[in-house]
Design an enzyme around this catalytic site. Structure first.
Site, PDB file in Angstrom:
ATOM      1  CD1 TRP A  60      -2.441  -1.877   0.187  1.00  0.00           C
ATOM      2  CD2 TRP A  60      -2.300  -1.905   2.428  1.00  0.00           C
ATOM      3  NE1 TRP A  60      -3.197  -2.921   0.642  1.00  0.00           N
ATOM      4  CE2 TRP A  60      -3.127  -2.967   2.001  1.00  0.00           C
ATOM      5  CE3 TRP A  60      -2.060  -1.724   3.792  1.00  0.00           C
ATOM      6  CZ2 TRP A  60      -3.720  -3.847   2.901  1.00  0.00           C
ATOM      7  CZ3 TRP A  60      -2.658  -2.594   4.688  1.00  0.00           C
ATOM      8  CH2 TRP A  60      -3.479  -3.647   4.241  1.00  0.00           C
ATOM      9  CG  HIS A 125       2.457  -5.476  10.485  1.00  0.00           C
ATOM     10  ND1 HIS A 125       2.834  -4.845  11.656  1.00  0.00           N
ATOM     11  CD2 HIS A 125       1.325  -4.838  10.094  1.00  0.00           C
ATOM     12  CE1 HIS A 125       2.001  -3.870  11.938  1.00  0.00           C
ATOM     13  NE2 HIS A 125       1.056  -3.851  11.019  1.00  0.00           N
ATOM     14  CD  GLU A 160      -1.747  -4.135  16.887  1.00  0.00           C
ATOM     15  OE1 GLU A 160      -2.638  -4.231  16.019  1.00  0.00           O
ATOM     16  OE2 GLU A 160      -1.427  -3.054  17.411  1.00  0.00           O
ATOM     17  CE1 TYR A 221      -1.755   3.744  16.721  1.00  0.00           C
ATOM     18  CE2 TYR A 221      -2.115   1.638  17.808  1.00  0.00           C
ATOM     19  CZ  TYR A 221      -1.571   2.380  16.778  1.00  0.00           C
ATOM     20  OH  TYR A 221      -0.820   1.755  15.818  1.00  0.00           O
ATOM     21  CD  GLU A 249       1.334  -0.842  15.585  1.00  0.00           C
ATOM     22  OE1 GLU A 249       1.875  -1.821  15.027  1.00  0.00           O
ATOM     23  OE2 GLU A 249       0.122  -0.587  15.486  1.00  0.00           O
ATOM     24  CB  ALA A 255      -7.332   1.714  18.403  1.00  0.00           C
ATOM     25  CD1 TRP A 283       0.414   3.203  12.989  1.00  0.00           C
ATOM     26  CD2 TRP A 283       1.924   1.622  12.558  1.00  0.00           C
ATOM     27  NE1 TRP A 283      -0.036   2.493  11.897  1.00  0.00           N
ATOM     28  CE2 TRP A 283       0.872   1.512  11.612  1.00  0.00           C
ATOM     29  CE3 TRP A 283       2.997   0.729  12.459  1.00  0.00           C
ATOM     30  CZ2 TRP A 283       0.861   0.556  10.603  1.00  0.00           C
ATOM     31  CZ3 TRP A 283       2.983  -0.225  11.463  1.00  0.00           C
ATOM     32  CH2 TRP A 283       1.935  -0.309  10.552  1.00  0.00           C
ATOM     33  CE  LYS A 288      -5.184   4.933   5.429  1.00  0.00           C
ATOM     34  NZ  LYS A 288      -5.417   3.597   6.053  1.00  0.00           N
ATOM     35  CG  ASP A 289      -5.920  12.895   4.865  1.00  0.00           C
ATOM     36  OD1 ASP A 289      -5.402  13.448   5.855  1.00  0.00           O
ATOM     37  OD2 ASP A 289      -6.968  13.292   4.323  1.00  0.00           O
ATOM     38  CD  GLU A 290      -3.621   6.190   9.071  1.00  0.00           C
ATOM     39  OE1 GLU A 290      -4.719   5.683   8.779  1.00  0.00           O
ATOM     40  OE2 GLU A 290      -2.646   5.519   9.439  1.00  0.00           O
TER      41      GLU A 290
END
Length: 326
Positions: A60, A125, A160, A221, A249, A255, A283, A288-290
């Site tokens: 990605w 991962h 995870e 997070y 991470e 999250a 992380w 990416k738009d986040e």
């Protein structure tokens, strides 16, 4: 006059010694890592904190940043002493479909990190690693044989675990540890825990026995409403039982990667990691738009990022690394 010359000479020597320490790489300072009494220690038996950045999934939008040039930028500009490479396993284009391409992608980044004298966390991962155990064994065997007993490598064998039991994770981990230890006798191996690496308190009561240098991953997070005092208390309980934790991470947002970036909550978490001398990887390195992405969309691929290319998360993490890392 002679007194002034002696003072000047001493000052020059101290300056040279200081510059020599500063110019040392992380690996030159710390050497081989091990775990003693629940803490990661270096070759001098001193507790060491590794702090750095996790690359995103090796597919990605994150894939394009898996380059030696980006490693150089993270070392020279962000002052990392650790990177985490997140080998995508199950999704389209990941290791199960394209093992050679993914292996080469990871190896190129690992090689550059080794050349630059920082530590590398190699992360399988995969949320369902127990159903891909043969592929995991093959990958880690190849990696361990490629870098036998290399002090800079740390192996994270299951990212995870989701809705599974500790017994499933533990059984998988024991098999992977046996596999890796054939060629990497002493490298730190990081084991996951159920429910996205959060059930470390229950793991502390039934930890893996019979192997050296085993750590356990803990993820959070920082701004997530469900990842606050109660989650810290669970981790603190495990630390109190000398379970060696490695925050492989964490993100400044929530999250799902988005949500709020709460500076106050993030500082509480960061201070908690520092107070407990925990190593960590933030992380994630992607455009990416986040919220948790460190780069803004279309940030340059070569790594020569200006302030305008960094998200609020990217600017914050860069500042923290430059302050906290020696």
């Amino acid at each position: 006059m002679m007194k002034h010359i002696r003072i000047f000479t001493v000052a020059v020597i101290l300056c040279l010694l200081h510059n020599s320490v500063i110019s040392q790489t992380a690996v030159q300072r710390h050497g081989s890592l091990s775990i003693k009494q629940g803490k990661i220690v270096d070759q001098h038996d001193k507790i060491v904190q590794l702090r750095g950045i996790s690359f995103s999934w090796s597919i990605w939008g994150g894939k394009k940043y898996y380059t030696p040039e980006v490693v150089d930028r993270l070392v020279d500009d962000f002052n990392v002493n650790l990177i985490r490479v997140a080998l995508a396993v199950e999704p389209d284009g990941g290791y199960l479909q394209s093992p050679e391409e993914q292996f080469t992608l990871i190896k190129n980044v690992v090689d550059r990190a080794l050349q630059r004298g920082i530590y590398v966390l190699i992360d399988w991962h995969d949320h369902h690693a127990d159903r891909n155990i043969n592929q995991a064994k093959a990958f880690f065997t190849r990696m361990a044989q490629q870098y036998p007993d290399h002090p800079q490598l740390i192996y994270e064998i299951w990212n995870e675990p989701e809705r599974t039991t500790w017994q499933v994770v533990k059984s998988y981990a024991v098999e992977l540890i046996h596999t890796i230890r054939k060629d990497a006798k002493n490298n730190i191996i990081v084991v996951g825990s159920p429910h996205w690496d959060q059930d470390v308190d229950s793991v502390a009561n039934d930890r893996i026995q019979g192997f050296n240098n085993i750590a356990y991953s803990f993820h959070f997070y920082a701004s997530d409403p469900n990842h606050q005092e109660q989650l810290r208390d669970r981790a603190q309980k495990a630390i109190g039982q000398q379970l060696p934790l490695f925050v492989t991470e964490w993100g400044v947002g929530e999250a799902d990667g988005n949500g709020q970036f709460d500076l106050k909550k993030t500082k509480i978490w960061l201070d908690w990691m520092e107070n407990n001398q925990l190593s960590w990887a933030n992380w994630n390195l992607t455009d990416k738009d986040e919220t948790t992405a460190l780069l803004k969309p279309m940030a340059p691929l070569h790594g020569h990022w200006k302030k305008r290319h960094l998200t609020p998360a990217g600017q914050y993490i860069k500042a923290q690394l430059r302050t906290l890392n020696p």
